[in-house]
Every structure is written in C-alpha cells, then in structure tokens.
Enzyme design. Structure first.
Site, PDB file in Angstrom:
ATOM      1  N   TYR A 107       0.832  -1.186   0.000  1.00 37.69           N
ATOM      2  CA  TYR A 107       0.000   0.000   0.000  1.00 37.69           C
ATOM      3  C   TYR A 107       0.880   1.253   0.000  1.00 37.69           C
ATOM      4  O   TYR A 107       2.018   1.208  -0.423  1.00 37.69           O
ATOM      5  CB  TYR A 107      -1.057  -0.052   1.131  1.00 37.69           C
ATOM      6  CG  TYR A 107      -2.222   0.744   0.657  1.00 37.69           C
ATOM      7  CD1 TYR A 107      -2.954   0.307  -0.438  1.00 37.69           C
ATOM      8  CD2 TYR A 107      -2.508   1.982   1.183  1.00 37.69           C
ATOM      9  CE1 TYR A 107      -3.945   1.089  -0.981  1.00 37.69           C
ATOM     10  CE2 TYR A 107      -3.512   2.767   0.645  1.00 37.69           C
ATOM     11  CZ  TYR A 107      -4.222   2.320  -0.436  1.00 37.69           C
ATOM     12  OH  TYR A 107      -5.188   3.097  -0.990  1.00 37.69           O
ATOM     13  N   ARG A 160      -8.303  10.058  -9.011  1.00 34.92           N
ATOM     14  CA  ARG A 160      -7.508  10.754  -7.975  1.00 34.92           C
ATOM     15  C   ARG A 160      -6.786   9.698  -7.154  1.00 34.92           C
ATOM     16  O   ARG A 160      -7.198   9.346  -6.067  1.00 34.92           O
ATOM     17  CB  ARG A 160      -8.430  11.626  -7.125  1.00 34.92           C
ATOM     18  CG  ARG A 160      -7.704  12.686  -6.326  1.00 34.92           C
ATOM     19  CD  ARG A 160      -7.932  12.493  -4.840  1.00 34.92           C
ATOM     20  NE  ARG A 160      -7.345  11.248  -4.382  1.00 34.92           N
ATOM     21  CZ  ARG A 160      -7.678  10.629  -3.265  1.00 34.92           C
ATOM     22  NH1 ARG A 160      -8.615  11.079  -2.506  1.00 34.92           N
ATOM     23  NH2 ARG A 160      -7.081   9.512  -2.893  1.00 34.92           N
ATOM     24  N   LYS A 178      -5.961  -2.458  -1.608  1.00 29.02           N
ATOM     25  CA  LYS A 178      -6.934  -2.305  -0.507  1.00 29.02           C
ATOM     26  C   LYS A 178      -7.554  -3.648  -0.163  1.00 29.02           C
ATOM     27  O   LYS A 178      -7.778  -3.952   1.009  1.00 29.02           O
ATOM     28  CB  LYS A 178      -8.031  -1.322  -0.923  1.00 29.02           C
ATOM     29  CG  LYS A 178      -7.543   0.105  -0.948  1.00 29.02           C
ATOM     30  CD  LYS A 178      -8.118   0.918   0.211  1.00 29.02           C
ATOM     31  CE  LYS A 178      -7.301   2.147   0.461  1.00 29.02           C
ATOM     32  NZ  LYS A 178      -7.882   3.163   1.287  1.00 29.02           N
ATOM     33  N   GLU A 249     -13.314   4.166  -4.197  1.00 29.95           N
ATOM     34  CA  GLU A 249     -11.944   4.477  -3.830  1.00 29.95           C
ATOM     35  C   GLU A 249     -11.290   5.352  -4.882  1.00 29.95           C
ATOM     36  O   GLU A 249     -11.307   5.027  -6.068  1.00 29.95           O
ATOM     37  CB  GLU A 249     -11.175   3.139  -3.729  1.00 29.95           C
ATOM     38  CG  GLU A 249      -9.812   3.233  -3.136  1.00 29.95           C
ATOM     39  CD  GLU A 249      -9.840   3.635  -1.659  1.00 29.95           C
ATOM     40  OE1 GLU A 249     -10.644   3.075  -0.900  1.00 29.95           O
ATOM     41  OE2 GLU A 249      -9.044   4.501  -1.293  1.00 29.95           O
ATOM     42  N   ASP A 250     -10.736   6.460  -4.452  1.00 32.63           N
ATOM     43  CA  ASP A 250      -9.919   7.309  -5.322  1.00 32.63           C
ATOM     44  C   ASP A 250     -10.643   7.793  -6.583  1.00 32.63           C
ATOM     45  O   ASP A 250     -10.071   7.834  -7.672  1.00 32.63           O
ATOM     46  CB  ASP A 250      -8.590   6.615  -5.647  1.00 32.63           C
ATOM     47  CG  ASP A 250      -7.651   6.637  -4.430  1.00 32.63           C
ATOM     48  OD1 ASP A 250      -8.070   7.108  -3.362  1.00 32.63           O
ATOM     49  OD2 ASP A 250      -6.502   6.171  -4.554  1.00 32.63           O
ATOM     50  N   ASP A 272     -14.339   5.356   0.925  1.00 35.91           N
ATOM     51  CA  ASP A 272     -13.276   5.289   1.930  1.00 35.91           C
ATOM     52  C   ASP A 272     -12.525   6.601   2.078  1.00 35.91           C
ATOM     53  O   ASP A 272     -12.087   6.954   3.163  1.00 35.91           O
ATOM     54  CB  ASP A 272     -12.295   4.167   1.567  1.00 35.91           C
ATOM     55  CG  ASP A 272     -11.305   3.942   2.693  1.00 35.91           C
ATOM     56  OD1 ASP A 272     -11.767   3.764   3.842  1.00 35.91           O
ATOM     57  OD2 ASP A 272     -10.089   3.977   2.438  1.00 35.91           O
ATOM     58  N   ASP A 273     -12.379   7.335   0.981  1.00 35.73           N
ATOM     59  CA  ASP A 273     -11.614   8.589   1.052  1.00 35.73           C
ATOM     60  C   ASP A 273     -12.335   9.618   1.908  1.00 35.73           C
ATOM     61  O   ASP A 273     -11.693  10.449   2.551  1.00 35.73           O
ATOM     62  CB  ASP A 273     -11.390   9.148  -0.362  1.00 35.73           C
ATOM     63  CG  ASP A 273     -10.717   8.118  -1.228  1.00 35.73           C
ATOM     64  OD1 ASP A 273      -9.603   7.713  -0.888  1.00 35.73           O
ATOM     65  OD2 ASP A 273     -11.327   7.672  -2.219  1.00 35.73           O
ATOM     66  N   ASN A 412      -0.866  11.708   0.990  1.00 35.62           N
ATOM     67  CA  ASN A 412      -0.116  10.558   0.476  1.00 35.62           C
ATOM     68  C   ASN A 412       0.235  10.772  -0.982  1.00 35.62           C
ATOM     69  O   ASN A 412      -0.454  11.515  -1.670  1.00 35.62           O
ATOM     70  CB  ASN A 412      -1.006   9.292   0.569  1.00 35.62           C
ATOM     71  CG  ASN A 412      -1.289   8.906   1.995  1.00 35.62           C
ATOM     72  OD1 ASN A 412      -0.440   8.991   2.860  1.00 35.62           O
ATOM     73  ND2 ASN A 412      -2.516   8.468   2.244  1.00 35.62           N
TER      74      ASN A 412
HETATM   75  P1  NAD Z   1      -9.379  16.037  -3.034  1.00 31.76           P
HETATM   76  O1  NAD Z   1      -8.917  16.248  -4.414  1.00 31.76           O
HETATM   77  O2  NAD Z   1     -10.801  15.666  -2.813  1.00 31.76           O
HETATM   78  O3  NAD Z   1      -9.113  17.370  -2.174  1.00 31.76           O
HETATM   79  C1  NAD Z   1      -7.923  18.089  -2.196  1.00 31.76           C
HETATM   80  C2  NAD Z   1      -8.185  19.428  -1.518  1.00 31.76           C
HETATM   81  O4  NAD Z   1      -6.933  20.108  -1.387  1.00 31.76           O
HETATM   82  C3  NAD Z   1      -9.122  20.338  -2.262  1.00 31.76           C
HETATM   83  O5  NAD Z   1     -10.020  20.952  -1.373  1.00 31.76           O
HETATM   84  C4  NAD Z   1      -8.198  21.426  -2.828  1.00 31.76           C
HETATM   85  O6  NAD Z   1      -8.820  22.686  -2.932  1.00 31.76           O
HETATM   86  C5  NAD Z   1      -7.148  21.449  -1.760  1.00 31.76           C
HETATM   87  N1  NAD Z   1      -5.905  22.053  -2.241  1.00 31.76           N
HETATM   88  C6  NAD Z   1      -5.279  21.869  -3.412  1.00 31.76           C
HETATM   89  N2  NAD Z   1      -4.193  22.659  -3.488  1.00 31.76           N
HETATM   90  C7  NAD Z   1      -4.152  23.345  -2.335  1.00 31.76           C
HETATM   91  C8  NAD Z   1      -3.289  24.344  -1.822  1.00 31.76           C
HETATM   92  N3  NAD Z   1      -2.211  24.743  -2.507  1.00 31.76           N
HETATM   93  N4  NAD Z   1      -3.541  24.848  -0.606  1.00 31.76           N
HETATM   94  C9  NAD Z   1      -4.595  24.436   0.098  1.00 31.76           C
HETATM   95  N5  NAD Z   1      -5.461  23.475  -0.331  1.00 31.76           N
HETATM   96  C10 NAD Z   1      -5.230  22.965  -1.537  1.00 31.76           C
HETATM   97  O7  NAD Z   1      -8.415  14.963  -2.394  1.00 31.76           O
HETATM   98  P2  NAD Z   1      -8.632  14.151  -1.051  1.00 31.76           P
HETATM   99  O8  NAD Z   1      -9.323  12.866  -1.334  1.00 31.76           O
HETATM  100  O9  NAD Z   1      -9.245  15.013  -0.039  1.00 31.76           O
HETATM  101  O10 NAD Z   1      -7.135  13.786  -0.699  1.00 31.76           O
HETATM  102  C11 NAD Z   1      -6.214  14.793  -0.345  1.00 31.76           C
HETATM  103  C12 NAD Z   1      -4.954  14.169   0.169  1.00 31.76           C
HETATM  104  O11 NAD Z   1      -5.239  13.450   1.357  1.00 31.76           O
HETATM  105  C13 NAD Z   1      -4.295  13.181  -0.776  1.00 31.76           C
HETATM  106  O12 NAD Z   1      -2.910  13.367  -0.772  1.00 31.76           O
HETATM  107  C14 NAD Z   1      -4.635  11.842  -0.198  1.00 31.76           C
HETATM  108  O13 NAD Z   1      -3.631  10.870  -0.462  1.00 31.76           O
HETATM  109  C15 NAD Z   1      -4.672  12.158   1.276  1.00 31.76           C
HETATM  110  N6  NAD Z   1      -5.476  11.190   2.027  1.00 31.76           N
HETATM  111  C16 NAD Z   1      -4.924  10.632   3.137  1.00 31.76           C
HETATM  112  C17 NAD Z   1      -5.618   9.710   3.852  1.00 31.76           C
HETATM  113  C18 NAD Z   1      -4.995   9.121   5.094  1.00 31.76           C
HETATM  114  O14 NAD Z   1      -3.943   9.502   5.470  1.00 31.76           O
HETATM  115  N7  NAD Z   1      -5.617   8.236   5.798  1.00 31.76           N
HETATM  116  C19 NAD Z   1      -6.881   9.302   3.435  1.00 31.76           C
HETATM  117  C20 NAD Z   1      -7.436   9.908   2.294  1.00 31.76           C
HETATM  118  C21 NAD Z   1      -6.720  10.866   1.597  1.00 31.76           C
END
Ligand code: NAD
Length: 557
Positions: A107, A160, A178, A249-250, A272-273, A412
């Site tokens: 993962y 994504r 997953k 997912e994603d 899940d996200d 991530n």
């Molecule tokens: P998403 O595309 O739905 O959301 C991304 C957000 O970041 C949007 O609101 C966007 O406006 C914002 N953004 C982009 N550029 C920015 C900037 N320069 N400044 C401030 N905000 C900014 O994506 P997501 O599903 O919410 O995932 C976001 C991140 O979180 C990814 O890297 C993903 O890997 C990570 N994530 C981690 C976990 C975990 O650790 N358990 C779980 C899910 C997602």
C-alpha cells in the site's frame, strides 16, 4: 462456520484443478514446494516439484530473504504481486507475519509508484476492468468472474490516485492493494474480494502517449454517459452478488461526493476517502486528546484541503460533537478550512454546498500562516496533497500557542506529505503530537524517541467490512464509522501514547479489526440493518469468520 470449514479450498465455489500441473498454476490452491508426499502422489504432482518438501516457515523465509535483497521498493512490489498471483495462501502468510514491513509496499507509498509504472510492470491481470466501451455489457462481464460468492468490491475510476492525480486504468493497483488489506488486516476471505477498475479514459497526457499504458486511449467521459455507466455497474453488481459491499476508492471529488449521496441510501456502499479517512482521523484526534488533555468541544481544528478527506474528517468531528450535545452550527464552528483559494469564510464566492457550513465570519485570507496566526488552531490537519505546505514558520507558530500542538500531515504518498515527522518534532522541540498518512520512521529528539502515528485507513475499513459482511448489513451508515473510530481510539494503550503514537501498533491489527467489526456489527443490529440473525456469541462468531493463511491437506478435504 468453524475455522476448519473456513479453510476449505473449494468453499467459495472455485472448481478444484483437474490435472497435476494445474494445481501449481492456480494461486487459490497452490502450495508450491509445500505439497506433501501424499498430495504429490494423489494429485499427480510427483516429479513436478523439487524433492524437498518445504514447511510454510521455510517458504516464508525464502520470500522474505529475496524481498530484503531487492534493490528498491518497486522491485519488492513486483515480487510480492507475483507471489500473490502464484500462491495466495503463502502471500497472506507473508503479509500477515510481516505487516509493518509489507504494508508500505503493498500500500502507500509504494503502491503509488507502482500505479505510476503500471504499464511497464504489468504481468498478469487481477480483478475486473469495465471500460466505457463496455456499456450494456457489465452484467455479462461480471458473469466472467469465477465465483458468485463475492462479499467486498473495491472500485476506482482512477481519477484521484492517492495525491498523484489521474492515473486512469493504472489505478488498478489501489483496489488490488486495498483488498489485500481487507484480508491481511481483517481476514475477509481472499476469494470473496473483487477489485474493479472502471476505465472511462484519462486526462493524463503522459499516459495517453505511453505505448505501454493499459487503459483506453481517450479523454475521460463525463456527464450523463459517465453516470449511466456507474448506474449500470451498481445495478449489475447487486444483481450478480446480492448484498455485496461496494467501496468507492480514489474517485475525483466532483464524482465522489455525489455518487456517495446517490447510492448510500439504496446500496451497501461507502466512500473510503471520505468516510474511512474521517474515521481514522477522528480516532487519531480522540487519542491525541488523551495526550494533550483537552476536550473535543474545546478544540479549533484547521484543515488544509477541503476535499474528500478534509470534509470526511470535519463531518465526523461534527457528528461526535452533536452526539455530545452541541448544535450542528456550534459543532461546525470548531472546524476551519483553508483550500486552494485560501481561508473558507462567509461571503467567499463559489463555495460548494459541502464547504458552506464551515464558512465562518472572518476577513478573507489567502495565506495559511496568516490564517493560523489569526485562528490559533489547537489542531492542524493536512489533506491537501500539497507537499511541504506545513513550513517551519507554520509549525513553529502552532508550537507558540499550544503546549502540545496536534499536527497531522495526511497527504499521500510520502512525497506529498505536508511535513515530515522529523520536521514536526524538531520545530516544536518534540512537543507536537504528530500523525501522517504514509509511514515515517521514529525520531529521537533530546534523547527521547517519538513514534509517529500512521493515520492509515487500513485501521478502519477492513474491520468495518468484516462487521458488514458478518451481519449482512444492507447499508453502511456514518454512525458505523463513528463506532469504528471510537473502538480504534479505545484500543490504544498508555504505553503507546507515551511513545507519541496515536494509533495502536500495526502488530495489533487483527485485534483492532476484530474489535471494530464487533462495534460495527452492534451498530448494524441497533439500526436493524442486518440481513443475518444475531449470533449468540457475536465476537466469537466474527472471529470464526476470519481467514487464516494455512494450507489445507488436500488428501483430507
Ligand atoms: P481532493 O482532491 O478531494 O481534495 C484536495 C483538496 O486540497 C481540495 O479541497 C483542494 O482545494 C485542496 N488544495 C489543493 N491545493 C491546495 C493548496 N495549494 N492549498 C490548500 N489546499 C489545496 O483529495 P482528497 O481525497 O481530499 O485527498 C487529499 C490528500 O489526502 C491526498 O494526498 C490523499 O492521499 C490524502 N489522504 C490521506 C488519507 C490518510 O492519510 N488516511 C486518506 C485519504 C486521503
């Protein structure tokens, strides 16, 4: 069902191989060099294997020796994926016995790299691909899968992938990874897991120009055509695998939120996200409060990133605060967001409906540091996909007005993390309570070793899935995720908190997943969403359903 029955090789309607050599080429049945002398005779394998009959421990030793000798993690990923395609039982033995070492390979972060390289490392297909050219054929495609006994589907459209963006059909590594974790962490039987990629094209020009790319060469379809394909998919999976749990997912966030809203009331599904992340982060926050000594209602949480993850986290915080007696409006006041356009404030243009409840009275502010200095959050959570956005100044500011600042850098893979563990600890003289999405090594500061928590959704979704499967839940509700988060937070020991961890060690993942499954099952029964009767001994029943990677004796079964 007893554990012995659970291990029967033909339990999931997989036909036993006929000819000797077919036993070796079928990953569900293959034991490799561990086939016994009696089996070699009975199954026509004499002479097709080297003479020494290996124990499973010897096989694990061979795999792990090779694994550790590989030059890099991508090679390790390829090696371990090959093993999964060759001998599933051994694959799960290896993964379960070495989870801390293997999880970052099967993962995040390595799976992200593997998805980026999917076209060149592709060897053997796993799971189902449904492309937009298959409209009208999805039912027929699902009939090509060798069993109807599918309990969990993880599906992506690849838009994504982690924080890496649109990887199209190369996103298949995510559902595969997953689902491996569903089995490795919670013991969902591997043959009951089905990874699916819906390939609607990609807007990633690099992939479209790569001759090795495995997906459709077209731009993403959108709008009515896209929705019709997803609708056909959801109807077809329910028909072919009634009651199956579908994990989204994603997906890109313009689809993720609306698909969740569209299907959560009529199918057994979750995202899940949004929901898994919400639960794992909530558990981390509840654990962090045991370290900082505060109450959730007294926190000011500033989230960087207002997408799926950020909204899922804030949604869960709000739900818990409402459970604790706050009004929804009061609860939303505890959460602030900075997105790509700056602080989300009342009156800002073009705020979508998810962001509106968090648009508070405040002057517009484009800069995270200014927002932090003004709002003085107690907790800073990064879910923006923007590497290094928690700068030294920002982390130092958090340390100035908090004795124990809570800093979660959840993006991530590792390359996208808002800051590293070392940065968070060093710039706060070891006072930060830190967690990340991808793993970081322990950090020693002033002679004290701090172990960063990994807010990995794998703490949550496998246990939720096990609870859902064991009760035949017809729906997945937000309350189930809150129960899962509370169960996870309740399991962390004082000794783990003392090391700075906000999650239990991964070595305890089976205990964690089991406890979450029991908590989720209780909620399923409370909400009367079960389609199976409540067993007399719920924890014992759930434990009996957990797959164990042990070889059956084919002369007896
Ligand atoms: P998403 O595309 O739905 O959301 C991304 C957000 O970041 C949007 O609101 C966007 O406006 C914002 N953004 C982009 N550029 C920015 C900037 N320069 N400044 C401030 N905000 C900014 O994506 P997501 O599903 O919410 O995932 C976001 C991140 O979180 C990814 O890297 C993903 O890997 C990570 N994530 C981690 C976990 C975990 O650790 N358990 C779980 C899910 C997602």
């Amino acid at each position: 069902m007893t554990t012995a029955e659970n291990q029967k090789p033909n339990r999931h309607n997989r036909a036993r191989p006929v000819k000797g050599v077919d036993w070796l080429h079928n990953p569900v049945f293959n034991k490799g060099t561990a086939f016994t002398a009696a089996e070699r005779d009975a199954l026509g394998l004499r002479g097709l294997l080297p003479p020494h009959i290996s124990t499973m421990e010897e096989q694990v030793l061979r795999v792990m020796t090779n694994f550790r000798n590989k030059p890099n993690d991508l090679e390790r990923y390829v090696q371990i994926a090959d093993l999964q395609d060759r001998n599933e039982t051994l694959f799960y033995r290896v993964v379960m016995d070495n989870l801390e070492e293997l999880m970052p390979v099967i993962y995040t972060p390595t799976v992200g790299r593997a998805c980026q390289e999917y076209g060149s490392i592709f060897r053997r297909s796993r799971g189902i691909y449904i492309s937009s050219k298959d409209a009208g054929q999805i039912d027929a495609i699902l009939h090509n899968w060798p069993t109807r006994d599918v309990k969990v589907i993880v599906v992506t459209d690849g838009e994504r992938i982690l924080g890496l963006g649109d990887l199209g059909a190369s996103g298949m590594g995510i559902p595969v990874g997953k689902l491996s974790l569903y089995t490795a962490c919670a013991g969902i039987h591997p043959t009951q897991c089905l990874p699916i990629t819906i390939d609607v094209g990609t807007n990633n020009a690099t992939l479209l120009n790569n001759p090795l790319y495995t997906g459709l060469r077209q731009e993403r379809i959108r709008g009515a055509e896209y929705d019709a394909l997803i609708e056909e998919f959801m109807v077809a999976v329910e028909k072919r695998f009634p009651g199956v749990l579908v994990q989204f997912e994603d997906f890109g966030n313009q689809n993720a939120f609306r698909l969740l809203e569209k299907y959560r009331g009529r199918a057994c599904t979750f995202n899940d996200d949004i929901q898994g992340t919400g639960a794992v982060a909530l558990a981390g926050i509840l654990s962090a409060l045991r370290i900082t000594g505060g109450k959730l209602r007294d926190q000011r949480v500033l989230l960087l990133g207002a997408g799926e993850a950020g909204m899922g986290i804030a949604g869960n915080i709000v739900n818990v605060l409402v459970e604790e007696g706050l009004t929804p409006a009061e609860a939303c006041q505890r959460c602030w967001f900075v997105d790509s356009k700056g602080l989300i404030v009342k009156g800002r243009d073009h705020l979508n409906e998810h962001k509106l409840p968090y648009a508070h009275e405040h002057a517009p502010c484009a800069d995270l540091l200014f927002a932090i200095k003004s709002i003085k959050p107690t907790m800073l959570v990064g879910a923006s996909g923007q590497a290094k956005s928690f700068t030294q100044e920002i982390i130092k500011a958090m340390g100035e007005f908090n004795q124990r600042p809570v800093i979660f850098a959840l993006s991530n893979p590792t390359s996208k993390a808002e800051c590293t563990a070392e940065e968070a600890y060093t710039w706060t003289e070891g006072r930060a309570v830190f967690a990340s999405g991808s793993p970081f090594a322990p950090v020693t500061i002033n002679g004290r070793t701090l172990v960063p928590g990994q807010g990995n959704n794998a703490y949550i979704f496998p246990g939720v899935g096990l609870g859902v499967v064991c009760t035949g839940a017809r729906r997945v509700t937000d309350a189930m995720f809150i129960k899962a988060a509370r169960a996870l937070a309740s399991l962390i020991r004082e000794s783990e908190l003392a090391e700075g961890r906000v999650y239990p060690t991964l070595q305890r993942i089976h205990e964690v997943s089991h406890a979450i499954a029991v908590a989720v099952a209780e909620e399923v029964f409370a909400e009367k969403l079960n389609s199976q009767p409540r067993p007399a001994d719920l924890p014992g029943y759930i434990r009996s359903q957990m797959f164990k990677p042990e070889y059956p004796d084919y002369c007896k079964t």
